[in-house]
Structures are given as structure tokens and as C-alpha cells.
Design a protein around this motif. Structure first.
Motif, PDB file in Angstrom:
ATOM      1  N   LYS A  14       0.476  -1.100  -0.046  1.00  0.00           N
ATOM      2  CA  LYS A  14      -0.040   0.062  -0.136  1.00  0.00           C
ATOM      3  C   LYS A  14       0.837   1.443   0.085  1.00  0.00           C
ATOM      4  N   SER A  15       1.954   1.356   0.679  1.00  0.00           N
ATOM      5  CA  SER A  15       2.637   2.552   0.792  1.00  0.00           C
ATOM      6  C   SER A  15       3.626   2.888  -0.455  1.00  0.00           C
ATOM      7  N   ASP A  16       3.946   1.625  -1.193  1.00  0.00           N
ATOM      8  CA  ASP A  16       4.838   1.811  -2.382  1.00  0.00           C
ATOM      9  C   ASP A  16       3.790   1.704  -3.574  1.00  0.00           C
ATOM     10  N   TRP A  17       2.700   1.683  -3.448  1.00  0.00           N
ATOM     11  CA  TRP A  17       1.943   1.790  -4.745  1.00  0.00           C
ATOM     12  C   TRP A  17       1.592   3.062  -5.270  1.00  0.00           C
ATOM     13  N   ASN A  18       2.430   3.870  -5.864  1.00  0.00           N
ATOM     14  CA  ASN A  18       2.386   5.313  -6.034  1.00  0.00           C
ATOM     15  C   ASN A  18       2.460   5.516  -7.612  1.00  0.00           C
ATOM     16  N   GLU A  19       3.127   4.772  -8.118  1.00  0.00           N
ATOM     17  CA  GLU A  19       3.105   4.668  -9.899  1.00  0.00           C
ATOM     18  C   GLU A  19       2.687   3.601 -10.271  1.00  0.00           C
ATOM     19  N   GLU A  20       1.587   3.891 -11.392  1.00  0.00           N
ATOM     20  CA  GLU A  20       0.894   2.607 -11.871  1.00  0.00           C
ATOM     21  C   GLU A  20       0.824   2.456 -13.390  1.00  0.00           C
ATOM     22  N   THR A  21       0.642   1.306 -13.929  1.00  0.00           N
ATOM     23  CA  THR A  21       0.237   1.410 -15.465  1.00  0.00           C
ATOM     24  C   THR A  21      -1.243   1.059 -15.754  1.00  0.00           C
ATOM     25  N   PRO A  22      -1.529   1.462 -16.718  1.00  0.00           N
ATOM     26  CA  PRO A  22      -3.040   1.264 -17.011  1.00  0.00           C
ATOM     27  C   PRO A  22      -3.398  -0.466 -17.002  1.00  0.00           C
ATOM     28  N   ILE A  23      -4.603  -0.372 -16.770  1.00  0.00           N
ATOM     29  CA  ILE A  23      -5.189  -1.788 -16.849  1.00  0.00           C
ATOM     30  C   ILE A  23      -5.123  -2.450 -18.066  1.00  0.00           C
ATOM     31  N   GLN A  24      -4.491  -3.720 -18.223  1.00  0.00           N
ATOM     32  CA  GLN A  24      -4.644  -4.294 -19.808  1.00  0.00           C
ATOM     33  C   GLN A  24      -5.611  -5.486 -19.547  1.00  0.00           C
ATOM     34  N   ALA A  25      -6.381  -5.781 -20.487  1.00  0.00           N
ATOM     35  CA  ALA A  25      -7.339  -6.879 -20.491  1.00  0.00           C
ATOM     36  C   ALA A  25      -7.099  -7.790 -21.727  1.00  0.00           C
ATOM     37  N   GLU A  26      -7.418  -8.852 -21.293  1.00  0.00           N
ATOM     38  CA  GLU A  26      -7.298  -9.942 -22.370  1.00  0.00           C
ATOM     39  C   GLU A  26      -8.175 -11.046 -22.241  1.00  0.00           C
ATOM     40  N   GLY A  27      -9.196 -11.149 -22.777  1.00  0.00           N
ATOM     41  CA  GLY A  27     -10.242 -12.101 -22.467  1.00  0.00           C
ATOM     42  C   GLY A  27     -10.733 -11.663 -21.089  1.00  0.00           C
ATOM     43  N   GLU A  28     -10.860 -12.585 -20.458  1.00  0.00           N
ATOM     44  CA  GLU A  28     -11.507 -12.444 -18.805  1.00  0.00           C
ATOM     45  C   GLU A  28     -10.492 -12.332 -17.956  1.00  0.00           C
ATOM     46  N   PHE A  29      -9.242 -11.813 -18.459  1.00  0.00           N
ATOM     47  CA  PHE A  29      -8.194 -11.597 -17.326  1.00  0.00           C
ATOM     48  C   PHE A  29      -7.788 -10.121 -17.437  1.00  0.00           C
ATOM     49  N   ILE A  30      -7.347  -9.566 -16.387  1.00  0.00           N
ATOM     50  CA  ILE A  30      -6.895  -8.145 -16.297  1.00  0.00           C
ATOM     51  C   ILE A  30      -5.540  -8.202 -15.649  1.00  0.00           C
ATOM     52  N   TYR A  31      -4.519  -7.230 -16.067  1.00  0.00           N
ATOM     53  CA  TYR A  31      -3.314  -7.233 -15.311  1.00  0.00           C
ATOM     54  C   TYR A  31      -2.879  -5.805 -15.242  1.00  0.00           C
ATOM     55  N   PHE A  32      -2.198  -5.387 -14.419  1.00  0.00           N
ATOM     56  CA  PHE A  32      -1.400  -4.059 -14.409  1.00  0.00           C
ATOM     57  C   PHE A  32      -0.278  -4.122 -13.268  1.00  0.00           C
ATOM     58  N   SER A  33       0.424  -3.139 -13.047  1.00  0.00           N
ATOM     59  CA  SER A  33       1.607  -3.208 -12.106  1.00  0.00           C
ATOM     60  C   SER A  33       1.525  -1.804 -11.473  1.00  0.00           C
ATOM     61  N   GLY A  34       2.208  -1.549 -10.448  1.00  0.00           N
ATOM     62  CA  GLY A  34       2.646  -0.498  -9.657  1.00  0.00           C
ATOM     63  C   GLY A  34       3.565  -0.543  -8.996  1.00  0.00           C
ATOM     64  N   CYS A  35       4.316   0.441  -8.596  1.00  0.00           N
ATOM     65  CA  CYS A  35       5.336   0.326  -7.788  1.00  0.00           C
ATOM     66  C   CYS A  35       5.820   1.752  -6.937  1.00  0.00           C
ATOM     67  N   LYS A  36       6.893   1.860  -6.271  1.00  0.00           N
ATOM     68  CA  LYS A  36       7.298   2.809  -5.560  1.00  0.00           C
ATOM     69  C   LYS A  36       7.693   3.951  -6.461  1.00  0.00           C
ATOM     70  N   ALA A  37       7.292   5.313  -6.281  1.00  0.00           N
ATOM     71  CA  ALA A  37       7.396   6.392  -7.191  1.00  0.00           C
ATOM     72  C   ALA A  37       8.900   6.529  -7.338  1.00  0.00           C
ATOM     73  N   ASN A  38       9.316   6.842  -8.668  1.00  0.00           N
ATOM     74  CA  ASN A  38      10.699   6.900  -8.927  1.00  0.00           C
ATOM     75  C   ASN A  38      11.808   6.035  -8.502  1.00  0.00           C
ATOM     76  N   ALA A  39      11.084   4.963  -8.043  1.00  0.00           N
ATOM     77  CA  ALA A  39      12.013   3.963  -7.728  1.00  0.00           C
ATOM     78  C   ALA A  39      11.293   2.488  -7.878  1.00  0.00           C
ATOM     79  N   CYS A  40      11.018   2.250  -9.182  1.00  0.00           N
ATOM     80  CA  CYS A  40      10.258   1.180  -9.446  1.00  0.00           C
ATOM     81  C   CYS A  40      11.365  -0.233  -9.408  1.00  0.00           C
ATOM     82  N   ARG A  41      12.502  -0.014  -9.646  1.00  0.00           N
ATOM     83  CA  ARG A  41      13.447  -1.140  -9.483  1.00  0.00           C
ATOM     84  C   ARG A  41      13.471  -1.626  -7.829  1.00  0.00           C
ATOM     85  N   GLU A  42      13.229  -0.868  -6.965  1.00  0.00           N
ATOM     86  CA  GLU A  42      13.488  -1.057  -5.468  1.00  0.00           C
ATOM     87  C   GLU A  42      12.184  -2.018  -5.210  1.00  0.00           C
TER      88      GLU A  42
END
Length: 167
Positions: A87-115
């Protein structure tokens, strides 16, 4: 002959690893309760699945995905002690992708996604969530009820993130 046996064994493994469909009760009261509980969790009916896949292109927080479909309690149970960091590191996120009846997306620590980065995969048909966590040079996965089989597109998405993470 041995190659055919291995091929058959692999095919059977794939069939049985996809998960089982839930059977519906013949008791109408119990069936109604099961349906309500499934919809409260956020998924279950074709209308809700269509609604969620229609969110493709929007960011999860923009679509109010976590709150509207009550994902936070499920993610808290799934991630355990990692949930607070999630919850604390979910600052930047990608748009939701949909494929069939699946969705997926990502989120990361702002300006530190590799962390610390999280990829969320949701199978709307089987009401199942998987989370892949990339923390520095370590990768972990969390499965709610079973491992979600990846399409080539979903696999490419995760592989791209793995490379960005230096894995």
C-alpha cells in the motif's frame, strides 16, 4: 513412443492445472448466498466481468478498482505482512490491460520501481488473484487459489518488467 507419452503427460498436467469450476448448490437459498458473496468480492457475473474488462486503459486508482471491487481485503490476506509495504509503495501504476477475462497491471514505488514493483494478475472467471513482487533483484509470487496460466501477451508483459528490474 516416449515423446508421445511425455506430450500426453504434459497435456494432462495443463488440463488439470487450470483449476476446477465451482459447482452450484441445488438449494436456492445457498445458491443465492454464494452468488451474492462472489459479487461482493467483485467478480462473478458476466456483467461485472464485462464492466471490469471495460476499464482497460485506465489506471487502477483512476478506475477506483481496489475499493469498488473490494480488492484490498483480498490483497491483505494474500500478501500478509507485505501488504503494508504494498500500500505504501503503490504510487506509480500502469494502465489496466485486459485480455479475454483476465486483467493485469503493475504499480511501484514512485521514482524507484526497481526497488519495489508489484504486478497484479486477475482471472475474473475463476475469481482468482496472483501478485508478482519484484523487490530489488528478488522475485516472489503470491497466489490466492491457484497459479494463473499466462497468455503470450501476459508473459511478455512480465518478462519486460523482469528485464527492467535487471533479472
Amino acid at each position: 513412443m516416449q515423446l508421445k507419452s511425455l506430450s500426453l503427460l504434459f497435456s494432462l498436467f495443463l488440463i488439470f492445472s487450470c483449476g476446477e469450476k465451482k459447482t452450484e448448490s441445488t438449494d436456492t437459498t445457498s445458491s443465492s448466498i454464494d452468488t451474492i458473496q462472489t459479487e461482493v468480492k467483485g467478480f462473478g457475473s458476466q456483467a461485472i466481468i464485462k464492466e471490469i474488462t471495460g476499464l482497460a486503459g485506465k489506471k487502477p486508482t483512476e478506475a477506483n478498482l481496489f475499493e469498488k471491487y473490494q480488492l484490498y481485503p483480498r490483497l491483505e490476506k494474500l500478501l500478509g505482512n507485505e501488504f503494508t509495504t504494498f500500500k505504501s509503495d503503490w504510487n506509480e501504476e500502469t494502465p489496466i490491460q485486459a485480455e479475454g477475462e483476465f486483467i493485469y497491471f503493475s504499480g511501484c514505488k514512485a521514482n524507484a520501481c526497481r526497488e519495489n514493483r508489484y504486478v497484479i494478475l486477475i482471472d475474473l472467471t475463476y475469481n482468482n488473484i496472483n501478485v508478482v513482487n519484484f523487490k530489488n533483484t528478488r522475485q516472489r509470487s503470491f497466489e490466492e487459489s491457484s497459479i494463473i496460466g499466462l497468455s503470450y501477451k501476459m508473459e511478455d508483459y512480465i518478462e519486460k518488467i523482469r528485464k527492467e528490474q535487471g533479472l
